[in-house]
Design an enzyme around this catalytic site. Structure first.
Site, PDB file in Angstrom:
ATOM      1  N   GLY A  55       1.080  -1.305   0.611  1.00 21.09           N
ATOM      2  CA  GLY A  55      -0.035   0.254   0.182  1.00 21.09           C
ATOM      3  C   GLY A  55       1.329   0.938   0.183  1.00 21.09           C
ATOM      4  N   ALA A  56       0.564   2.281  -0.503  1.00 19.15           N
ATOM      5  CA  ALA A  56       1.484   3.510  -0.918  1.00 19.15           C
ATOM      6  C   ALA A  56       2.274   4.069   0.175  1.00 19.15           C
ATOM      7  CB  ALA A  56       0.072   4.435  -1.871  1.00 19.15           C
ATOM      8  N   ARG A  95      10.267  -2.215  -4.920  1.00 17.41           N
ATOM      9  CA  ARG A  95       9.209  -1.864  -5.389  1.00 17.41           C
ATOM     10  C   ARG A  95       9.391  -0.876  -6.277  1.00 17.41           C
ATOM     11  NH1 ARG A  95       4.345  -3.811  -2.661  1.00 17.41           N
ATOM     12  NH2 ARG A  95       3.169  -3.459  -4.551  1.00 17.41           N
ATOM     13  N   GLN A 208      -6.740  -8.306  -2.635  1.00 14.25           N
ATOM     14  CA  GLN A 208      -5.921  -7.453  -1.363  1.00 14.25           C
ATOM     15  C   GLN A 208      -8.053  -7.109  -0.886  1.00 14.25           C
ATOM     16  OE1 GLN A 208      -4.537  -7.743  -3.987  1.00 14.25           O
ATOM     17  NE2 GLN A 208      -2.380  -6.940  -3.912  1.00 14.25           N
ATOM     18  N   ASP A 249      -1.630   4.549  -6.768  1.00 17.19           N
ATOM     19  CA  ASP A 249      -0.051   3.855  -6.333  1.00 17.19           C
ATOM     20  C   ASP A 249       0.579   5.156  -7.076  1.00 17.19           C
ATOM     21  OD1 ASP A 249      -1.279   0.987  -6.422  1.00 17.19           O
ATOM     22  OD2 ASP A 249       0.469   0.827  -4.939  1.00 17.19           O
ATOM     23  N   ASN A 259      -3.609   2.224 -10.833  1.00 15.90           N
ATOM     24  CA  ASN A 259      -3.681   1.947  -9.407  1.00 15.90           C
ATOM     25  C   ASN A 259      -3.793   0.194  -9.366  1.00 15.90           C
ATOM     26  OD1 ASN A 259      -4.811   2.214  -6.380  1.00 15.90           O
ATOM     27  ND2 ASN A 259      -7.175   1.108  -7.929  1.00 15.90           N
ATOM     28  N   LYS A 260      -3.839  -0.553  -8.982  1.00 10.12           N
ATOM     29  CA  LYS A 260      -4.565  -1.743  -9.092  1.00 10.12           C
ATOM     30  C   LYS A 260      -5.218  -2.027 -10.089  1.00 10.12           C
ATOM     31  CE  LYS A 260      -2.445  -4.372  -6.599  1.00 10.12           C
ATOM     32  NZ  LYS A 260      -1.508  -4.603  -6.292  1.00 10.12           N
TER      33      LYS A 260
END
Lengths: 369, 369
Positions: A55-56, A95, A208, A249, A259-260
């Protein structure tokens, strides 16, 4: 937020031993609540890379504490500055898509460089790590305050019927230090007595949503329903979604949102059904250099085993099952980019702005070129 | 198509005993290849309801054979006609969204009603069941022939590079008696030597893509890659999808397409990226009475355990794992409706038409009101 009635953050300094960082090891959720003790930069790099934390905001906070651990180690190393620089490079590789990672490490490097002795560097790194974590929680709380207005307006229009919010992946407090980004307005609404219900996208392949977002909403008592990632469009067609809020993100200063994977599909459906689509983010998730998200944001490819397998709980233990035929390859792209034209607005710690350069820089004028 | 080099259909009459229907029990794929023997209407109703068999064409064929088993039982029952009528009602309730189910049962009822004696009814029901199955396979073969032209045109444009086709759920030969609908053009292209690669949507919650489509493509030797349902939009943004072909459970004569939940999201992404979006269907999947798919097509809700759990293979056995927190509810909508404006064309056994009333009725003029 609350876990079993007790308040937790996702990462904190061990109260009895300042050389130890503690964090919730999220790989075991929702089935087991495990707290991990992290004592070295290498352990923190593993925790970030292997997604004990994710997570960011939390990646940024973890990197901040990781640099503090690096400063501790550097104080005992022959070449202190080189050790710290190497640790920074090591942590940055864990990451590649997460902008908060480099942001937190660069902030630590700048502060540490101002200090003279190894001991001063340790003290500065600790203060900076704690500040990064505290600011993250505070920014999320502000996001909640601003986003609450959106939910309150819809609640008023619906005359007491629950406001249905759809979210994707986990941009909850587990993705930050506390409150979350996408969930902050939801927690704020729930805690202030507004009726709110959350559609939780499962978010394959790592799930998630079903594992983390559902867990934290459940622990905090917020009504919610888990759905397959395929479902959001149908719910919007039926009028069963009042609002989409997701995290990010990395968002360009022009409003393109990484994002995801799968976020883009929900944004398309929201547009097609006139459902407001908001992205909640602390300003640390803005990329102030990138103009074109689709062309420029690097998309992380992860191991195919996350797609070929699913893991969950059976017979009292965590089990990973193979879901594809043994001979079938799988591909695993971690993120997608939602172009700004599909985004209704951005909920930041300073307020809500439109997803375009003018509006974003109007809210953060100090970032203007 | 081929399984381990041997040709199979999905359902067939036992060669040694005409009172026994055999079918591939798809619940065990891709990990075990199990053939089930079905001897009663009740067993066939269970096989349809509990999805030992699934997919538009195969449900119709299974219902056809189910009515044959009903005729066999009716011949020994005190009130033959009433028994058959009750069996028809029983079978129709098993899967409410599948239009082929009612279509096959009504066709059997009409033919059986023309016969006089119980023995004649059995003979007619057997002939009709065999005809429904044979027509289904033949229609799918024709769909393949017509769809092949689309793939051949793209292959020519790409100058020998593989044509990337994305598909959702399983509209493969496992969903019909043979060939499949969405897969028929793919098998035709592959068998004629065109380079074709298939992106296989996992298709949660039942994962028919990763379990069934991947398995049958793998057994037939067609290159493919399994992806999470969230991924298709990103691939289209990157230009990695040349063509989408999906199946349908029910398509209105005006061109609205009900198919597995999530199809609508892929159609939106295809539109947004100028990727052709085709629906492959035998004419038995048309609903000739329904004008407005979004308003009229009933959407089946299934048990929430399919969302809260995932099943796969671990330690040499099939294992179901819980993926959501114990306290979190889940919702499971089986289908969504893709409005005609998002559909490039329909591939039928008679050829390719546009997704609108004029074009569809132009190809099937006998259905015009």
């Amino acid at each position: 937020m609350n876990v079993g009635g007790q308040h937790f953050r996702t990462i904190w300094l061990n109260a009895a031993d300042e050389r130890v960082v503690q964090l919730i090891d999220q790989r075991w959720l929702p089935h087991r609540f495990v707290v991990e003790e992290v004592r070295t930069t290498e352990e923190m790099a593993t925790a970030i890379r292997d997604m004990h934390v994710r997570g960011a905001g939390l990646i940024g906070a973890a990197a901040g504490y990781g640099m503090y651990l690096a400063a501790l180690e550097a104080a005992a190393a022959p070449a202190c500055d080189e050790y710290i620089a190497a640790a920074a490079r090591r942590l940055k590789m864990t990451r590649p898509t997460a902008v908060n990672l480099a942001w937190a490490i660069d902030r630590q490097l700048a502060r540490i460089a101002e200090a003279q002795t190894p001991e001063e560097k340790v003290a500065v790194a600790l203060a900076t790590a704690e500040a990064i974590a505290a600011e993250d929680a505070e920014h999320c709380r502000s996001i909640g305050r601003h986003g609450l207005n959106l939910i309150r307006d819809i609640a008023r229009r619906k005359g007491g019927k629950p406001v249905n919010v759809l979210t994707h992946c986990n941009a909850g407090w587990l993705a930050f230090v506390d409150h979350g980004s996408a969930t902050a307005p939801i927690y704020a609404a729930h805690d202030s007595g507004l009726p709110v219900h959350v559609w939780v996208d499962e978010t394959r392949p790592r799930s998630q949503g079903s594992k983390l977002t559902a867990w934290e909403l459940n622990e905090h008592g917020v009504p919610h329903t888990v759905i397959a990632d395929n479902t959001g469009g149908h719910l919007m067609q039926r009028g069963d979604v009042d609002l989409v809020i997701v995290g990010t993100d990395r968002t360009t200063y022009t409003g393109d949102v990484a994002n995801k994977i799968g976020t883009y599909l929900k944004a398309l459906a929201a547009k097609d059904n006139n459902v407001p689509f908001y992205v909640a983010l602390p300003s640390s998730s803005f990329d102030w250099k990138m103009r074109d998200g689709l062309a420029e944001i690097p998309i992380e490819e992860r191991g195919s085993d996350e797609v070929s397998h699913a893991d969950g709980w059976a017979d009292g233990r965590q089990v990973e099952v193979r879901v594809t035929p043994a001979g079938s390859p799988a591909a695993n792209y971690g993120f997608d980019v939602t172009p700004r034209r599909l985004v209704t607005g951005l909920i930041t710690e300073r307020g809500i702005c439109e997803a375009n350069e003018q509006s974003i820089l109007g809210m953060f004028p100090e970032q203007a070129p």
